[in-house]
Write a protein that holds these residues in place. Structure first.
Motif, PDB file in Angstrom:
ATOM      1  N   ASP A 129      84.692  77.207  40.653  1.00 22.19           N
ATOM      2  CA  ASP A 129      84.232  76.327  39.623  1.00 22.19           C
ATOM      3  C   ASP A 129      84.761  76.770  38.655  1.00 22.19           C
ATOM      4  O   ASP A 129      84.342  77.819  37.872  1.00 22.19           O
ATOM      5  CB  ASP A 129      82.721  76.373  39.739  1.00 22.19           C
ATOM      6  N   ILE A 130      85.503  76.041  37.658  1.00 25.92           N
ATOM      7  CA  ILE A 130      86.029  76.515  36.398  1.00 25.92           C
ATOM      8  C   ILE A 130      85.676  75.570  35.318  1.00 25.92           C
ATOM      9  O   ILE A 130      86.184  75.561  34.186  1.00 25.92           O
ATOM     10  CB  ILE A 130      87.816  76.663  36.540  1.00 25.92           C
ATOM     11  N   THR A 131      84.810  74.723  35.617  1.00 27.52           N
ATOM     12  CA  THR A 131      84.323  73.551  34.667  1.00 27.52           C
ATOM     13  C   THR A 131      83.150  74.100  33.792  1.00 27.52           C
ATOM     14  O   THR A 131      82.243  74.272  34.200  1.00 27.52           O
ATOM     15  CB  THR A 131      84.008  72.308  35.211  1.00 27.52           C
ATOM     16  N   ILE A 132      83.541  74.123  32.519  1.00 29.47           N
ATOM     17  CA  ILE A 132      82.498  74.466  31.324  1.00 29.47           C
ATOM     18  C   ILE A 132      81.904  73.294  31.005  1.00 29.47           C
ATOM     19  O   ILE A 132      82.619  72.539  30.239  1.00 29.47           O
ATOM     20  CB  ILE A 132      83.211  75.367  30.227  1.00 29.47           C
ATOM     21  N   THR A 133      80.473  73.361  31.112  1.00 32.82           N
ATOM     22  CA  THR A 133      79.862  72.047  30.672  1.00 32.82           C
ATOM     23  C   THR A 133      79.352  72.558  29.031  1.00 32.82           C
ATOM     24  O   THR A 133      78.318  72.405  28.655  1.00 32.82           O
ATOM     25  CB  THR A 133      78.500  72.046  31.365  1.00 32.82           C
ATOM     26  N   HIS A 134      80.297  72.320  28.172  1.00 35.42           N
ATOM     27  CA  HIS A 134      80.490  72.365  26.918  1.00 35.42           C
ATOM     28  C   HIS A 134      81.591  71.889  26.110  1.00 35.42           C
ATOM     29  O   HIS A 134      82.661  71.284  26.959  1.00 35.42           O
ATOM     30  CB  HIS A 134      80.179  73.894  26.479  1.00 35.42           C
ATOM     31  N   PHE A 135      81.757  71.953  24.971  1.00 32.93           N
ATOM     32  CA  PHE A 135      83.041  71.300  24.028  1.00 32.93           C
ATOM     33  C   PHE A 135      83.545  72.500  23.679  1.00 32.93           C
ATOM     34  O   PHE A 135      84.755  72.243  23.107  1.00 32.93           O
ATOM     35  CB  PHE A 135      82.818  70.206  23.179  1.00 32.93           C
ATOM     36  N   PHE A 136      83.390  73.862  23.851  1.00 31.04           N
ATOM     37  CA  PHE A 136      84.043  75.015  23.632  1.00 31.04           C
ATOM     38  C   PHE A 136      83.781  76.153  24.690  1.00 31.04           C
ATOM     39  O   PHE A 136      82.686  75.989  25.377  1.00 31.04           O
ATOM     40  CB  PHE A 136      83.900  75.515  22.132  1.00 31.04           C
ATOM     41  N   CYS A 137      84.233  77.113  24.689  1.00 27.29           N
ATOM     42  CA  CYS A 137      84.225  77.968  25.502  1.00 27.29           C
ATOM     43  C   CYS A 137      82.887  79.208  25.007  1.00 27.29           C
ATOM     44  O   CYS A 137      83.005  80.173  24.260  1.00 27.29           O
ATOM     45  CB  CYS A 137      85.350  79.113  25.727  1.00 27.29           C
ATOM     46  N   ASP A 138      81.601  78.710  25.229  1.00 29.55           N
ATOM     47  CA  ASP A 138      80.369  79.140  24.978  1.00 29.55           C
ATOM     48  C   ASP A 138      80.362  80.468  25.897  1.00 29.55           C
ATOM     49  O   ASP A 138      80.276  80.423  27.014  1.00 29.55           O
ATOM     50  CB  ASP A 138      79.441  78.504  24.932  1.00 29.55           C
ATOM     51  N   LEU A 139      79.841  81.821  25.540  1.00 28.97           N
ATOM     52  CA  LEU A 139      79.708  82.934  26.303  1.00 28.97           C
ATOM     53  C   LEU A 139      78.880  82.777  27.475  1.00 28.97           C
ATOM     54  O   LEU A 139      79.205  82.970  28.531  1.00 28.97           O
ATOM     55  CB  LEU A 139      79.351  84.085  25.305  1.00 28.97           C
ATOM     56  N   SER A 140      77.585  82.158  27.118  1.00 26.74           N
ATOM     57  CA  SER A 140      76.819  82.245  28.273  1.00 26.74           C
ATOM     58  C   SER A 140      77.308  81.089  29.217  1.00 26.74           C
ATOM     59  O   SER A 140      76.868  81.432  30.568  1.00 26.74           O
ATOM     60  CB  SER A 140      75.221  81.583  27.767  1.00 26.74           C
ATOM     61  N   ALA A 141      77.657  80.044  28.899  1.00 26.06           N
ATOM     62  CA  ALA A 141      78.318  79.021  29.803  1.00 26.06           C
ATOM     63  C   ALA A 141      79.273  79.619  30.558  1.00 26.06           C
ATOM     64  O   ALA A 141      79.517  79.278  31.722  1.00 26.06           O
ATOM     65  CB  ALA A 141      78.713  77.949  29.107  1.00 26.06           C
ATOM     66  N   LEU A 142      79.977  80.296  30.045  1.00 24.10           N
ATOM     67  CA  LEU A 142      81.309  80.911  30.766  1.00 24.10           C
ATOM     68  C   LEU A 142      80.763  81.933  31.848  1.00 24.10           C
ATOM     69  O   LEU A 142      81.230  82.052  32.764  1.00 24.10           O
ATOM     70  CB  LEU A 142      82.134  81.702  29.802  1.00 24.10           C
ATOM     71  N   VAL A 143      80.055  82.725  31.356  1.00 20.38           N
ATOM     72  CA  VAL A 143      79.516  83.852  32.290  1.00 20.38           C
ATOM     73  C   VAL A 143      78.806  83.356  33.734  1.00 20.38           C
ATOM     74  O   VAL A 143      78.674  83.902  34.668  1.00 20.38           O
ATOM     75  CB  VAL A 143      78.378  84.649  31.612  1.00 20.38           C
ATOM     76  N   LYS A 144      78.048  82.094  33.352  1.00 17.44           N
ATOM     77  CA  LYS A 144      77.274  81.532  34.388  1.00 17.44           C
ATOM     78  C   LYS A 144      78.510  80.978  35.520  1.00 17.44           C
ATOM     79  O   LYS A 144      77.967  80.710  36.476  1.00 17.44           O
ATOM     80  CB  LYS A 144      76.374  80.391  33.855  1.00 17.44           C
ATOM     81  N   LEU A 145      79.629  80.823  35.155  1.00 16.36           N
ATOM     82  CA  LEU A 145      80.617  80.175  36.113  1.00 16.36           C
ATOM     83  C   LEU A 145      81.163  81.392  36.894  1.00 16.36           C
ATOM     84  O   LEU A 145      81.769  81.239  38.202  1.00 16.36           O
ATOM     85  CB  LEU A 145      81.895  79.554  35.422  1.00 16.36           C
ATOM     86  N   SER A 146      81.003  82.774  36.597  1.00 20.27           N
ATOM     87  CA  SER A 146      81.268  83.801  37.452  1.00 20.27           C
ATOM     88  C   SER A 146      80.816  83.978  38.564  1.00 20.27           C
ATOM     89  O   SER A 146      79.545  83.685  39.060  1.00 20.27           O
ATOM     90  CB  SER A 146      81.256  85.086  36.445  1.00 20.27           C
ATOM     91  N   CYS A 147      81.801  84.650  39.784  1.00 23.39           N
ATOM     92  CA  CYS A 147      81.075  84.652  41.019  1.00 23.39           C
ATOM     93  C   CYS A 147      80.860  86.350  41.198  1.00 23.39           C
ATOM     94  O   CYS A 147      80.627  86.694  42.143  1.00 23.39           O
ATOM     95  CB  CYS A 147      82.249  84.255  42.034  1.00 23.39           C
ATOM     96  N   SER A 148      80.965  87.043  40.146  1.00 21.66           N
ATOM     97  CA  SER A 148      80.621  88.493  40.090  1.00 21.66           C
ATOM     98  C   SER A 148      79.256  88.623  39.561  1.00 21.66           C
ATOM     99  O   SER A 148      78.498  87.644  39.448  1.00 21.66           O
ATOM    100  CB  SER A 148      81.452  89.230  39.093  1.00 21.66           C
ATOM    101  N   ASP A 149      78.859  90.004  39.707  1.00 18.82           N
ATOM    102  CA  ASP A 149      77.563  90.124  39.371  1.00 18.82           C
ATOM    103  C   ASP A 149      77.460  90.198  37.682  1.00 18.82           C
ATOM    104  O   ASP A 149      77.970  91.016  37.111  1.00 18.82           O
ATOM    105  CB  ASP A 149      77.118  91.666  39.777  1.00 18.82           C
ATOM    106  N   THR A 150      76.700  89.291  37.269  1.00 17.55           N
ATOM    107  CA  THR A 150      76.684  89.091  35.795  1.00 17.55           C
ATOM    108  C   THR A 150      75.401  89.719  35.129  1.00 17.55           C
ATOM    109  O   THR A 150      75.083  89.372  34.054  1.00 17.55           O
ATOM    110  CB  THR A 150      76.707  87.446  35.544  1.00 17.55           C
TER     111      THR A 150
END
Length: 310
Positions: free
Chosen positions: A171-192
């Motif tokens: 999943d590499i789709t960011i539900t925003h119009f820019f790379c927001d930090l929180s939205a980007l972190v939520k896409l990670s499959c690592s321990d965040t």
């Protein structure tokens, strides 16, 4: 099977604004106009402050830095959004996305601190007018701005270093119009968990620290004014602080709504994000100039000089 790490992710997809396809051209023109107004309006404020010696005061020194920060904050997100709207391409490279996060955090945090510093400046000007030049000396003003830049850059560096250690999967789709930090972190499959802890605690600390300085300054101003109530004094305080209070309310209110009172991203959060990334930087030149006699006089002087040389 191990998850795909961040070096294998070459790009992300920005979902963009919730706009119908038939309305893309209208909103493209709208946001392009808003962005140009932001850049030109804030550049004009910086230019006037530099050219007019009467504006070489602490208040306008801080305002010039706020104008530069607003240009930068808007330029981090809006041009890419406009390109995506025009080309119908939603992709942004991994490097571009992490760079956008880093720069956005710098100028987003810087806005907080500058608004707080400007509130303190108004407090000193109204509550300690006789000691104003002594307290708000050039060295202190420079130190306050330098400190704001240092903390903002340190915050951005911390978040960026924590971000690049994460892995991203399908999943590499960011539900925003820019790379927001929180939205980007939520896409990670690592321990965040560490990322989210730092985002919340550090973000809340900066937000509450700057907000407490703003509220503390204006509460003290209110107390001083109410001790000796005077219509003239109230009007003077309102003309001095009214524009700043409006900007603070708009910026802090929308940020709080997006990051502290919302559990998931939706269209309302995206609209609120547009307010503090696009609308507020555009409104600042009007808010700080339309009710500001010094800025008006500086503009008239520059126009007259241009006419004279013609």
């Amino acid at each position: 099977m191990r998850p795909e790490n961040q070096s294998s992710v070459s790009e992300f997809l920005l979902l963009g604004l919730p706009i119908r396809p038939g309305q893309q051209d209208v909103f493209f023109s709208l946001f392009l106009g808003m962005y140009l107004t932001t850049v030109l309006g804030n550049l004009l404020i910086i230019l006037l402050i530099r050219l007019d010696s009467r504006l070489h005061t602490p208040m306008y020194f801080f305002l010039s830095h706020l104008a530069f920060s607003d240009i930068s904050l808007s330029s981090v997100t809006v041009p890419k959004m406009l390109v995506n709207m025009q080309t119908q391409r939603q992709s942004i490279s991994y490097v571009g996305c992490t760079s956008q996060v880093c720069v956005f955090v710098i100028f987003g945090s810087l806005d907080y601190f500058l608004l707080a510093v400007m509130a303190y400046d108004r407090y000193v000007a109204i509550c300690h007018p006789l000691q104003y030049t002594t307290i708000m000396r050039e060295g202190l003003c420079t130190l306050l701005v330098a400190g704001s830049w240092t903390v903002s850059c340190g915050s951005a560096l911390l978040h960026t270093l924590l971000l690049v250690r994460l892995s991203f999967c399908a999943d590499i789709t960011i539900t925003h119009f820019f790379c927001d930090l929180s939205a980007l972190v939520k896409l990670s499959c690592s321990d965040t968990s560490l990322n989210m802890l730092v985002i919340f605690t550090e973000g809340l600390f900066i937000y509450l620290l700057s907000l407490s300085i703003v509220l503390g300054s204006y509460i003290r101003i209110g107390i001083i004014i109410l001790r000796v109530p005077s219509t003239k004094r109230l009007l003077k305080a309102f003309s001095t602080c009214g524009s700043h209070l409006f900007v603070v309310s708009l910026y802090y209110g929308t940020v709080a709504g997006v990051y502290f009172f919302s559990s998931s991203w939706d269209s309302n959060d995206i609209i609120a994000s547009v307010m503090y990334t696009v609308a507020t930087p555009m409104l600042n030149p009007f808010i700080y100039s339309l009710r500001n006699r010094d800025i008006k006089q500086a503009l008239e002087m520059c126009v007259n000089k241009v006419k004279f040389f013609k």
